[in-house]
Enzyme design. Structure first.
Site, PDB file in Angstrom:
ATOM      1  N   ASP A   1      -7.833  -5.956  -4.617  1.00  0.00           N
ATOM      2  CA  ASP A   1      -6.911  -6.207  -3.508  1.00  0.00           C
ATOM      3  C   ASP A   1      -7.046  -7.628  -2.978  1.00  0.00           C
ATOM      4  O   ASP A   1      -7.117  -7.852  -1.778  1.00  0.00           O
ATOM      5  CB  ASP A   1      -7.111  -5.199  -2.372  1.00  0.00           C
ATOM      6  CG  ASP A   1      -6.064  -5.389  -1.266  1.00  0.00           C
ATOM      7  OD1 ASP A   1      -4.886  -5.580  -1.602  1.00  0.00           O
ATOM      8  OD2 ASP A   1      -6.443  -5.373  -0.083  1.00  0.00           O
TER       9      ASP A   1
ATOM     10  N   ASN B   1      -0.905  -7.860  -3.373  1.00  0.00           N
ATOM     11  CA  ASN B   1      -1.538  -7.024  -4.396  1.00  0.00           C
ATOM     12  C   ASN B   1      -0.517  -6.163  -5.132  1.00  0.00           C
ATOM     13  O   ASN B   1       0.525  -5.804  -4.587  1.00  0.00           O
ATOM     14  CB  ASN B   1      -2.595  -6.121  -3.764  1.00  0.00           C
ATOM     15  CG  ASN B   1      -2.008  -5.175  -2.731  1.00  0.00           C
ATOM     16  OD1 ASN B   1      -1.750  -5.570  -1.616  1.00  0.00           O
ATOM     17  ND2 ASN B   1      -1.804  -3.929  -3.101  1.00  0.00           N
TER      18      ASN B   1
ATOM     19  N   GLU C   1       0.815  -1.221   0.000  1.00  0.00           N
ATOM     20  CA  GLU C   1       0.000   0.000   0.000  1.00  0.00           C
ATOM     21  C   GLU C   1       0.846   1.266   0.000  1.00  0.00           C
ATOM     22  O   GLU C   1       0.310   2.377  -0.063  1.00  0.00           O
ATOM     23  CB  GLU C   1      -0.951  -0.002   1.206  1.00  0.00           C
ATOM     24  CG  GLU C   1      -2.154  -0.920   1.040  1.00  0.00           C
ATOM     25  CD  GLU C   1      -1.769  -2.392   1.000  1.00  0.00           C
ATOM     26  OE1 GLU C   1      -2.371  -3.131   0.197  1.00  0.00           O
ATOM     27  OE2 GLU C   1      -0.883  -2.813   1.771  1.00  0.00           O
TER      28      GLU C   1
END
Length: 599
Positions: free
Chosen positions: A327, A285, A199
């Site tokens: 995700d 991801n 992220e």
């Protein structure tokens, strides 16, 4: 149609001796394989190399579990999410807390007496770049040493008797958004760890360090060219569904240099087959969560990879969710069992992916044997193409920049996140803790800056059908694709599972109930309300003739990030807060090690 069954495989103690490897290199393997054969101990985070999380102890069983009671407890000294599990080595227990990452050595002869405690010095900036709570998934052990990952990316080797630091090495940089939350795995003379932080645009990798000195031996990236350590494209793999790929094979699946921010982080559970000499793990991801910004399949995010632990070279790769728009990290554990097909025994790998499909591969070559949904609410795809391995997409649920796509199932937390499943060798079923959530997902353009969030999506999660069931424990057959029984829970079942020869499965709920379940029927035979919600993983061990079951309690993690980090807006915590907005009515923060036994 051929008949397929699943069987467990417990490697004999002598197996490592038969491997054609130098004696010095196999030392840790020999020791750990032998120790893992002793059900009185719990010597690896996953129990043994198979990741089955099965205990051969049966003193506690379906007939007497009703009499289980608290034997002793201990506070961890930390408040955030406790996602790991203890180890039991001889007459000692070891465990690690979330940040500030206290490591404890406890005497089992004098329960809860702290023989030593180690707390690493860490940059206080580090928790600010931990995307989904400041958790830790446990320590590892080999040859008189406890190995501990600190959140700031420092790997420590601690003397198991004294807690003295033998060496330390930095494997991640929080200033780039990199952290370390996963439990290490020891293979031969190497300790192998991963990295968190997709992220934040982190370029995912795994690292092998020498267990004796800490020296880095190799590092393999999930995306990109040379350092990907991918096998020679001119070689073939007999019987594999996917074709072999080369070192530059991922580049064409990205636009420009986007792969450098490509995610594919490696913070899940690792397993290992000593006979095939292959390490198995999953990648997370791609960066960003906005798929419009990264055209292509975005290899090798969202994949399971089999690597040679000596060189880091990959033997096979399987991507579950190409061009991820939801995700659906692929980091979940891959469990080793054997499958019989028409009388032939095939070594298999079973993986319950976040995308809602349970995959079974031939673990020597990545050949896809089965792929079934284990989530009756799943709607982003209709199935898996068994020829290509690709999902059959529902275009209405594909996310894109500037569009709010509603009611996607499962949510970004997946049908199952990191919470590990367990295997029951008596039935051939897998006992799987699951989430039952859906989401609304609105992607938007985002720019990269080192150490800052690189998400690009606004997500809101909620129970499937907006009902009262947010989690479900299931007994699942991954070959036939059938759920044999299920237990519904109010919130996500974020605890791992332990199965035992006593016919029991142990697991915990976010509301704090620790349960023993009949493996044959799914009936709850016993439960205890812990002081805080449970996201840890149960273990079993024997000491002085008595069987114990232990669990770390302490709510938090991504499942309960609202409660852990005092967040209230539904879209906060990467969309997780909305799914557990009433969890505070049932539990609160606080880490406790709880140990149970019979009278």
């Amino acid at each position: 149609m051929p008949t397929k069954t699943v069987r467990s495989r417990k490697w004999p103690v002598a197996l490592a001796l038969a491997l054609a490897l130098p004696a010095a290199a196999t030392m840790a393997n020999d020791q750990l394989i032998k120790m893992a054969q002793d059900p009185n101990q719990w010597v690896m985070p996953t129990g043994d190399y198979t990741g089955q999380r099965y205990s051969a102890l049966d003193q506690i069983n379906t007939g007497n579990v009703k009499d289980l009671h608290v034997a002793w407890t201990m506070s961890s000294g930390a408040l955030r999410g406790h996602e790991g599990q203890p180890l039991v080595i001889g007459d000692m227990m070891y465990f690690q807390s979330p940040f500030p990452n206290h490591v404890y050595a406890l005497s089992l002869d004098d329960p809860a007496r702290i023989v030593w405690k180690f707390t690493p010095e860490q940059d206080k900036f580090t928790p600010s770049v931990a995307c989904c709570d400041v958790i830790n998934r446990g320590v590892a052990y080999a040859d008189g040493t406890i190995f501990s990952n600190a959140l700031d990316g420092t790997l420590y080797a601690l003397d198991a008797k004294t807690g003295e630091v033998k060496w330390k090495v930095q494997n991640a940089d929080p200033k780039l958004g990199q952290t370390q939350t996963m439990a290490p795995i020891i293979i031969k003379d190497k300790i192998i760890t991963g990295v968190s932080g997709a992220e934040y645009g982190v370029h995912g990798y795994i690292t092998a360090n020498d267990t004796r000195t800490g020296k880095q031996l190799w590092r393999a990236y999930s995306t990109g060219p040379d350092d990907l350590l991918i096998f020679d494209p001119d070689k073939t793999i007999d019987g594999a569904t996917q074709k072999p790929v080369g070192k530059d094979s991922s580049l064409k699946s990205w636009q420009g240099d986007q792969w450098k921010l490509g995610g594919g982080t490696t913070w899940g559970w690792y397993t290992y087959d000593p006979e095939l000499d292959l390490l198995y793990y999953g990648t997370g991801n791609p960066g960003t969560w906005n798929p419009t910004q990264r055209p292509g399949d975005n290899k090798y995010s969202m994949s399971v990879i089999a690597r040679d632990p000596d060189t880091g070279m990959a033997k096979w790769v399987f991507q579950m969710t190409p061009h991820d728009g939801w995700d659906y990290d692929g980091v979940n554990e891959s469990i080793l069992t054997d499958i019989e097909i028409d009388g032939e025994t095939i070594p298999a790998l079973t993986h319950f992916d976040r995308n809602g499909f349970a995959y079974v591969w031939e673990r020597s070559n990545g050949r896809l044997l089965a792929a079934h949904s284990y989530d009756d609410t799943l709607n982003w795809a209709s199935g898996i193409d068994m020829q290509t391995g690709r999902p059959k997409l529902n275009p209405e649920k594909m996310t894109e920049e500037g569009k709010n796509v509603k009611n996607i199932c499962p949510s970004s937390q997946g049908t199952k996140d990191q919470q590990p499943a367990a295997y029951d060798p008596a039935s051939g079923l897998f006992i799987v803790p699951t989430n039952r959530l859906c989401m609304d997902y609105q992607a938007f353009h985002v720019k990269y800056k080192a150490g800052f969030p690189y998400v690009g999506a606004l997500v809101t999660m909620y129970p499937a059908n907006k009902g009262e069931v947010g989690g479900r424990l299931i007994a699942f057959d991954p070959i036939g694709g059938e759920t044999k029984w299920a237990i519904d829970d109010r919130f996500q079942d974020w605890s791992g599972v332990l199965t035992t020869k006593g016919g029991l499965a142990f697991y915990g709920t976010l509301t704090g109930w620790f349960r023993a379940v009949d493996l044959k029927t799914g009936k709850v035979l016993w439960q205890f309300k812990a002081p805080s919600g449970i996201i840890g993983n149960p273990i079993a061990y024997m000491h002085k003739g008595k069987q114990y079951v232990a669990i770390l309690t302490g709510v938090g993690g991504w499942a309960a990030i609202g409660l852990a980090a005092n967040l209230t807006k539904a879209t906060e915590g990467l969309g997780a807060v909305g799914a557990t907005e009433t969890l505070g009515d049932y539990t609160t923060l606080g880490g406790t090690l709880m140990v149970f036994a019979l009278d």
